[in-house]
Design an enzyme around this catalytic site. Structure first.
Site, PDB file in Angstrom:
ATOM      1  N   HIS A   1     -26.458 -16.979   2.064  1.00  0.00           N
ATOM      2  CA  HIS A   1     -25.978 -16.080   1.018  1.00  0.00           C
ATOM      3  C   HIS A   1     -26.144 -16.748  -0.351  1.00  0.00           C
ATOM      4  O   HIS A   1     -25.457 -17.720  -0.656  1.00  0.00           O
ATOM      5  CB  HIS A   1     -24.497 -15.784   1.298  1.00  0.00           C
ATOM      6  CG  HIS A   1     -23.855 -14.843   0.345  1.00  0.00           C
ATOM      7  ND1 HIS A   1     -22.834 -15.223  -0.496  1.00  0.00           N
ATOM      8  CD2 HIS A   1     -24.082 -13.529   0.090  1.00  0.00           C
ATOM      9  CE1 HIS A   1     -22.444 -14.182  -1.218  1.00  0.00           C
ATOM     10  NE2 HIS A   1     -23.183 -13.142  -0.877  1.00  0.00           N
TER      11      HIS A   1
ATOM     12  N   HIS B   1     -27.186 -13.054  -9.376  1.00  0.00           N
ATOM     13  CA  HIS B   1     -26.313 -12.159  -8.629  1.00  0.00           C
ATOM     14  C   HIS B   1     -25.842 -10.944  -9.409  1.00  0.00           C
ATOM     15  O   HIS B   1     -25.650  -9.868  -8.857  1.00  0.00           O
ATOM     16  CB  HIS B   1     -25.084 -12.913  -8.107  1.00  0.00           C
ATOM     17  CG  HIS B   1     -24.151 -12.042  -7.327  1.00  0.00           C
ATOM     18  ND1 HIS B   1     -23.026 -11.459  -7.869  1.00  0.00           N
ATOM     19  CD2 HIS B   1     -24.208 -11.610  -6.044  1.00  0.00           C
ATOM     20  CE1 HIS B   1     -22.423 -10.732  -6.947  1.00  0.00           C
ATOM     21  NE2 HIS B   1     -23.116 -10.803  -5.830  1.00  0.00           N
TER      22      HIS B   1
HETATM   23 CA    CA Z   1     -26.240 -10.046  -2.537  1.00  0.00          CA
END
Ligand code: CA
Length: 323
Positions: free
Chosen positions: A30, A72
């Site tokens: 992630h 992000h």
């Molecule tokens: Ca993402």
């Protein structure tokens, strides 16, 4: 698309098709190995591969010159020193947006460990130290080249997991994020149904457009927190190949705080959808977990998810290999 590009991605290790073995869950790093290094830096991606991740995630936003970059949020002030370097470039809301900066400007920024904007404190105090680092923002194409290189040197096809971030917001800025991203996926050999790539998005309308109007043939994953009423799972299955729910939608906390596996994975599997929940974190556990392996066991073994987004790919990969 250049034939060598496709060959390098898919065939570097003599592997065809999906990253990860089909019979075990996919370990998805992630934002890279973000438990250890500032998110979305190439260092975090390389570490994730070294730790045994099957796939690494790319969150994608557009620069002012229309280039997909890996970050992000549409705002870049929680992960870079932009406020110090370009103090006059904030919008009226006080925030700094990637789309207001050219790639050449974004390259000048130092990437730091994520902070909480209000307090200025690290989002995860136990992780990499706060403050500017020698690490930089990269474009999506730079990362694709990097992953291609890593696939060759690691001897296995490293999967990618690009997310289209806020396509509707981008459109309001007069930009088309998907139209900038999809040609790169085609050029690098990822736009096929068996390539090691999942394109993810929280906006179902955009996935429908990517599949329909834009004719994309690669794998698509619909993201959500709590399972929505609309679209239904049946509608999702007509467009996408999988879902990326919050872990909470897969393992809920019961009234006594104990873990309760929901029926979401079973219903998704019945429709042919793979399930890749987000996010396993050793330093931010659900109320029903004492360790990250509790998360792994409930989500991957008891609920039967097909993969997991993790900030700690070493711990998730170790669990998956033990099973
Ligand atoms: Ca993402």
């Amino acid at each position: 698309m250049t034939p060598p590009a496709r060959a390098a991605v898919l065939l570097a290790a003599g592997l065809a098709g999906a990253a990860g073995a089909a019979d075990r869950p996919l370990v998805i790093a992630h934002r890279g190995a973000s438990g250890y290094l500032p998110e979305h830096t190439l260092a975090a991606k390389a570490l994730a591969v070294g730790m045994g991740a099957d796939a690494v995630e790319q969150d994608l936003v557009l620069s002012r010159d229309g280039v997909p970059v890996v970050s992000h949020d549409v705002q870049i002030d929680t992960v870079t020193d932009v406020a110090g370097r370009f103090p006059a470039r904030a919008r009226a809301d006080g925030r700094f947006y990637a789309i207001d900066f050219t790639v050449a400007e974004l390259r000048q920024l130092a990437v730091n460990e994520r902070i909480v904007l209000k307090s200025g404190q690290p989002a995860f105090p136990g992780r990499y130290p706060a403050g500017p680092s020698p690490l930089r923002i990269v474009t999506f194409e730079e990362e694709l080249r990097f992953i291609r290189g890593l696939s060759k040197s690691a001897g296995r096809a490293i999967g990618i997991y690009p997310e289209l971030k806020q396509p509707k917001w981008h459109r309001e800025q007069g930009r088309d994020l998907a139209a900038a991203v999809l040609p790169l996926l085609t050029a690098y050999g990822y736009a096929t149904e068996d390539a090691p790539c999942h394109v993810q998005c929280f906006e179902f309308d955009e996935l429908r457009r990517v599949r329909g109007d834009l004719g994309y043939r690669g794998r698509l994953v619909y993201l959500f927190g709590a399972e929505p009423k609309e679209p239904t799972l049946e509608e999702v299955a007509r467009v996408a190949d999988g879902i990326g729910p919050s872990i909470k939608a897969v393992v809920a906390a019961g009234p006594d705080g104990a873990a309760q596996v929901t029926d979401l994975v079973r219903r998704a599997h019945a429709l042919g959808l793979v399930v890749h929940p987000y996010t396993a974190r050793a330093d931010e556990l659900p109320p029903w977990a004492k360790t990250i392996d509790d998360v792994h066991r409930r989500v991957l073994v008891e609920a039967g998810a097909d993969g997991l987004f993790t900030d700690f790919p070493d711990l998730t990969a170790a669990f998956v290999r033990r099973k």
